[in-house]
Motif scaffolding. Structure first.
Motif, PDB file in Angstrom:
ATOM      1  N   GLU A  54       0.848  -1.198   0.000  1.00 23.46           N
ATOM      2  CA  GLU A  54       0.000   0.000   0.000  1.00 23.46           C
ATOM      3  C   GLU A  54       0.886   1.251   0.000  1.00 23.46           C
ATOM      4  OE1 GLU A  54      -3.048  -0.061   3.059  1.00 23.46           O
ATOM      5  OE2 GLU A  54      -2.988   2.125   2.988  1.00 23.46           O
ATOM      6  N   ARG A  55       1.966   1.146   0.800  1.00 25.92           N
ATOM      7  CA  ARG A  55       2.890   2.289   0.841  1.00 25.92           C
ATOM      8  C   ARG A  55       3.517   2.515  -0.536  1.00 25.92           C
ATOM      9  NH1 ARG A  55       5.812   0.569   4.790  1.00 25.92           N
ATOM     10  NH2 ARG A  55       7.508  -0.155   3.467  1.00 25.92           N
ATOM     11  N   GLN A  56       3.915   1.388  -1.165  1.00 23.69           N
ATOM     12  CA  GLN A  56       4.523   1.510  -2.499  1.00 23.69           C
ATOM     13  C   GLN A  56       3.533   2.129  -3.486  1.00 23.69           C
ATOM     14  OE1 GLN A  56       5.766  -2.441  -3.351  1.00 23.69           O
ATOM     15  NE2 GLN A  56       7.679  -2.252  -2.230  1.00 23.69           N
ATOM     16  N   LEU A  57       2.259   1.687  -3.331  1.00 22.58           N
ATOM     17  CA  LEU A  57       1.225   2.202  -4.224  1.00 22.58           C
ATOM     18  C   LEU A  57       1.049   3.704  -4.025  1.00 22.58           C
ATOM     19  CD1 LEU A  57      -0.356   0.250  -6.041  1.00 22.58           C
ATOM     20  CD2 LEU A  57      -2.346   0.679  -4.615  1.00 22.58           C
ATOM     21  N   ARG A  58       1.034   4.085  -2.729  1.00 26.55           N
ATOM     22  CA  ARG A  58       0.863   5.510  -2.426  1.00 26.55           C
ATOM     23  C   ARG A  58       2.036   6.315  -2.973  1.00 26.55           C
ATOM     24  NH1 ARG A  58      -1.625   4.779   2.679  1.00 26.55           N
ATOM     25  NH2 ARG A  58       0.424   4.516   3.567  1.00 26.55           N
ATOM     26  N   GLU A  59       3.255   5.724  -2.821  1.00 28.32           N
ATOM     27  CA  GLU A  59       4.435   6.429  -3.333  1.00 28.32           C
ATOM     28  C   GLU A  59       4.360   6.556  -4.853  1.00 28.32           C
ATOM     29  OE1 GLU A  59       7.394   4.972   0.233  1.00 28.32           O
ATOM     30  OE2 GLU A  59       7.726   4.188  -1.788  1.00 28.32           O
TER      31      GLU A  59
ATOM     32  N   ASP B  33       1.627  11.883  -9.606  1.00 30.23           N
ATOM     33  CA  ASP B  33       1.115  13.251  -9.509  1.00 30.23           C
ATOM     34  C   ASP B  33       2.212  14.271  -9.784  1.00 30.23           C
ATOM     35  OD1 ASP B  33      -1.381  12.358  -9.002  1.00 30.23           O
ATOM     36  OD2 ASP B  33      -1.171  12.437  -6.819  1.00 30.23           O
ATOM     37  N   GLU B  34       3.404  13.997  -9.192  1.00 28.30           N
ATOM     38  CA  GLU B  34       4.534  14.894  -9.431  1.00 28.30           C
ATOM     39  C   GLU B  34       4.864  14.922 -10.917  1.00 28.30           C
ATOM     40  OE1 GLU B  34       6.243  16.897  -7.562  1.00 28.30           O
ATOM     41  OE2 GLU B  34       5.092  16.412  -5.757  1.00 28.30           O
ATOM     42  N   PHE B  35       4.855  13.716 -11.514  1.00 28.50           N
ATOM     43  CA  PHE B  35       5.187  13.609 -12.928  1.00 28.50           C
ATOM     44  C   PHE B  35       4.189  14.405 -13.771  1.00 28.50           C
ATOM     45  CE2 PHE B  35       4.151  11.447 -16.933  1.00 28.50           C
ATOM     46  CZ  PHE B  35       5.333  11.662 -17.613  1.00 28.50           C
ATOM     47  N   LEU B  36       2.906  14.259 -13.450  1.00 34.14           N
ATOM     48  CA  LEU B  36       1.892  14.987 -14.223  1.00 34.14           C
ATOM     49  C   LEU B  36       2.108  16.493 -14.106  1.00 34.14           C
ATOM     50  CD1 LEU B  36      -1.437  13.035 -13.571  1.00 34.14           C
ATOM     51  CD2 LEU B  36      -0.007  13.062 -15.605  1.00 34.14           C
ATOM     52  N   ALA B  37       2.402  16.933 -12.876  1.00 35.01           N
ATOM     53  CA  ALA B  37       2.610  18.368 -12.674  1.00 35.01           C
ATOM     54  C   ALA B  37       3.807  18.849 -13.495  1.00 35.01           C
ATOM     55  CB  ALA B  37       2.829  18.661 -11.193  1.00 35.01           C
ATOM     56  N   THR B  38       4.902  18.075 -13.464  1.00 32.24           N
ATOM     57  CA  THR B  38       6.100  18.477 -14.205  1.00 32.24           C
ATOM     58  C   THR B  38       5.850  18.423 -15.702  1.00 32.24           C
ATOM     59  OG1 THR B  38       7.311  17.413 -12.450  1.00 32.24           O
ATOM     60  CG2 THR B  38       8.587  18.083 -14.339  1.00 32.24           C
TER      61      THR B  38
ATOM     62  N   ARG C 204      -2.866  18.933  -9.181  1.00 28.41           N
ATOM     63  CA  ARG C 204      -2.925  19.825  -8.022  1.00 28.41           C
ATOM     64  C   ARG C 204      -4.013  19.380  -7.058  1.00 28.41           C
ATOM     65  NH1 ARG C 204      -3.597  25.551 -10.559  1.00 28.41           N
ATOM     66  NH2 ARG C 204      -1.774  25.476 -11.868  1.00 28.41           N
ATOM     67  N   ILE C 205      -5.174  19.033  -7.631  1.00 29.66           N
ATOM     68  CA  ILE C 205      -6.289  18.647  -6.767  1.00 29.66           C
ATOM     69  C   ILE C 205      -5.955  17.377  -6.006  1.00 29.66           C
ATOM     70  CG2 ILE C 205      -8.658  17.759  -6.769  1.00 29.66           C
ATOM     71  CD1 ILE C 205      -9.356  19.867  -8.790  1.00 29.66           C
ATOM     72  N   THR C 206      -5.370  16.395  -6.713  1.00 34.82           N
ATOM     73  CA  THR C 206      -5.071  15.145  -6.015  1.00 34.82           C
ATOM     74  C   THR C 206      -4.008  15.369  -4.947  1.00 34.82           C
ATOM     75  OG1 THR C 206      -3.590  14.571  -7.812  1.00 34.82           O
ATOM     76  CG2 THR C 206      -5.709  13.495  -7.824  1.00 34.82           C
ATOM     77  N   ARG C 207      -3.198  16.411  -5.095  1.00 30.54           N
ATOM     78  CA  ARG C 207      -2.209  16.692  -4.053  1.00 30.54           C
ATOM     79  C   ARG C 207      -2.729  17.714  -3.041  1.00 30.54           C
ATOM     80  NH1 ARG C 207       2.862  18.607  -6.906  1.00 30.54           N
ATOM     81  NH2 ARG C 207       1.328  19.467  -8.309  1.00 30.54           N
ATOM     82  N   GLY C 208      -4.035  18.024  -3.150  1.00 29.34           N
ATOM     83  CA  GLY C 208      -4.668  18.944  -2.191  1.00 29.34           C
ATOM     84  C   GLY C 208      -4.101  20.351  -2.281  1.00 29.34           C
ATOM     85  N   LYS C 209      -3.705  20.759  -3.490  1.00 31.33           N
ATOM     86  CA  LYS C 209      -3.036  22.059  -3.598  1.00 31.33           C
ATOM     87  C   LYS C 209      -3.898  23.124  -4.253  1.00 31.33           C
ATOM     88  CE  LYS C 209       1.735  20.957  -3.196  1.00 31.33           C
ATOM     89  NZ  LYS C 209       3.053  21.309  -3.581  1.00 31.33           N
TER      90      LYS C 209
END
Ligand code: ADP
Length: 546
Positions: free
Chosen positions: A151-156, A162-167, A221-226
């Motif tokens: 689960e942790r790996q999945l979350r990571e 998300d970071e990739f999409l933002a970049t 941004r939304i998925t990262r609560g930003k």
């Protein structure tokens, strides 16, 4: 033999211990004689199947020892205890004591070998079942560990995505800026009517790309609560009309008939006009995309108590009942609908649901099935009327005047700098272009330049440092500093303002809004408690682009 199969014997007086050990040995049962409570405890921690103690060890002190030892057992363990009674034992008192201790079998004297062996056999069997239970418990714990680590790996992995999409979205924005600038110049320079349709195609496709990139950025941004909303009391009708304006090119291109039915009295919502506009333009765009040319699209709003329900309905290709529950999930696309998808990513409805949720509302999809049209209903709380109600479309926006004055454009992306300079020259500005912040600093003449438009991410000296250095000289107080960047989040804007910028535009900047800002006499600083007018202009631009 493993230590866990041992019987620990603690019968300190007489020859009981040796005799019992001998008997067990003959029956092939491993045992260990303990001479004191301490030794018994130590051996128990090493491993034991059961213990055999004599009654005389259970004086007040001994009983406490036994009790404490058994208290520390792990949850799977219930160590069998065999209690060898004294010859004159009070059997009922001992039974009570045994009950208090727990898993106890009483062995009376004189003890027959068969009775001893059967009690031991019984204890061993019980203990082996406990070991079995322990094995299963351990397996379960391991499985739970594995689960939580996956689960942790999945979350990571999610966070990395998300970071990739933002970049990715940010990087895609950079090339869009010079393309848009070049388009703007071409359109004004070559008013050849034969070229107009080509310009329109580039313009449309560019807008579509900007929309996709913005959606990508937005969803990450939304998925990262930003996402932070800029809430105001706002007339819903103006938001809806703004959304229609935004979607007009798609609606018109497919010759759809749009019917708007809004209540005559104004409905006020407490909302971020830009974000809410995005919700309805996304729904209208979808209605336009998923309806055959010449279709019918309806935009209706009706007040229902303290809520308002807004329908976006079409008579298009509809949605299968099986797909309805998932259409709002990210990257969902109905397979057969893809022929009309025109390059969607399946994130528009995810955005709609998230943004509506951020406004305290909800959205539902309805369709009677294939080719029976679709209806999306957004329900929002109606705000009590307070103070000035803004009109989402006309709340800001200084008059356009021809640009005059010297402007420095600095961007290490040469195409972006050169094309923006061409655009501004067309609007009358005297533009100097540089590709590094150091050069910009060296050519800036206080009192001569009216503005510096700077990219933020530049090698050596970045845009933030450039702004700080310019602001450090009081002679430059009148120079307008405008940041241009691929990063358009609230904190990016805040950083830019903190460094000394008056305004922040996200690439590709809306040219009209940029020119309007340069020609405006709007005071550069943020009014107390409010947002800088420049930011509102930039937001308006964003709304027009989305
Ligand atoms: P995209 O349009 O980029 O594929 P969306 O999240 O906006 O992504 O929509 C998800 C899917 O829902 C679309 O691919 C389409 O199949 C379906 N859909 C959305 N709106 C409509 C509509 N008005 N009529 C029919 N299908 C729709």
């Amino acid at each position: 033999m493993p230590l866990e199969e041992r019987i620990l014997i603690f019968t300190p007086t007489g020859r009981d211990a040796a005799l019992i050990a001998e008997t067990l040995h003959r029956a092939r049962v491993d045992s260990h004689i303990c001479e004191s409570w301490d030794i018994l405890e130590r051996e128990y921690t090493l491993g034991a199947a059961a213990i055999l103690v004599s009654e005389e060890t259970l004086n007040a002190h001994g009983a406490r020892h036994l009790h404490d030892m058994l208290q520390q057992q792990p949850p799977w363990s219930d160590l069998p205890v065999m209690l060898l009674l004294g010859r004159n034992s009070d059997a009922s008192a001992m039974q009570q004591a045994a009950h208090a201790i727990g898993n106890v079998t009483l062995l009376e004297r004189p003890m027959r070998v068969a009775a001893l062996l059967s009690a031991v056999e019984y204890a061993l069997r019980a203990r082996r079942r406990q070991y079995e239970g322990r094995k299963q418990l351990l397996a379960l714990e391991r499985a739970a560990d594995d689960l939580s680590s996956s689960e942790r790996q999945l979350r990571e992995a999610h966070a990395r995505k998300d970071e990739f999409l933002a970049t990715l979205a940010h990087e895609l924005r950079n090339p869009l800026a010079p393309i848009r600038n070049a388009m703007h110049v071409l359109r004004r320079k070559t008013p050849d009517p034969g070229l107009a349709p080509l310009h329109d195609i580039i313009d449309r496709q560019l807008r579509q790309m900007v929309r996709l990139v913005d959606d990508l950025l937005e969803v990450s941004r939304i998925t990262r609560g930003k996402v932070a909303l800029h809430l105001e009391h706002i007339d819903l009708a103006s938001v809806l009309r703004g959304a229609v304006e935004t979607s007009r090119p798609l609606l018109d291109a497919a010759r759809h008939h749009l019917t708007i039915d809004l209540p005559s009295e104004s409905i006020v919502v407490h909302a971020d006009p830009v974000r809410l506009g995005q919700v309805f333009s996304n729904l209208l765009n979808n209605a336009a995309k998923y309806t055959e040319d010449g279709g019918h699209i309806f935009l209706r709003a009706r007040a229902l108590g303290d809520e308002v329900a807004i329908d976006v309905e079409d008579d298009g290709i509809g949605i299968d009942a099986a797909m309805l529950p998932t259409v709002f999930d990210i990257f969902t696309q109905v397979r057969d609908a893809n022929a009309r998808a025109q390059g969607g990513l399946g994130i528009g409805l995810t955005l709609v649901r998230s943004l509506v949720g951020l406004h305290g509302g909800r959205v539902a999809a309805h369709s009677d099935g294939r080719n029976r049209g679709s209806r999306f209903t957004v329900t929002l709380p109606i705000a009590p009327r307070v103070g000035d109600v803004q009109d989402a479309r006309h709340s800001a926006g200084p008059e356009h005047r021809p640009l005059s004055g010297r402007v420095i454009v600095v961007d290490d992306n040469r195409d972006a700098a050169d094309t923006l300079a061409m655009v501004l020259r067309q609007h009358g500005a005297d533009v100097q272009t540089t590709y590094s912040a150091m050069d910009a600093l060296s050519i800036l003449v206080p009192g001569s330049h009216i503005a510096v438009i700077a990219d933020l991410g530049m090698p050596e000296l970045d845009g933030f440092e450039l702004a700080r250095r310019i602001r450090a000289d009081p002679a430059n107080a009148e120079v307008q500093l405008i940041a241009l960047s691929g990063w358009g989040q609230l904190e990016d804007r805040a950083r830019a303002v903190a460094a000394g910028f008056d305004a922040h535009f996200t690439k590709p900047a809306d040219i009209d809004a940029l020119v309007a800002l340069l020609t405006s006499r709007t005071p550069p600083l943020c009014p107390p408690g409010g947002r800088p007018p420049n930011e509102r202009l930039a937001d308006q631009a964003a709304r027009r682009l989305s």
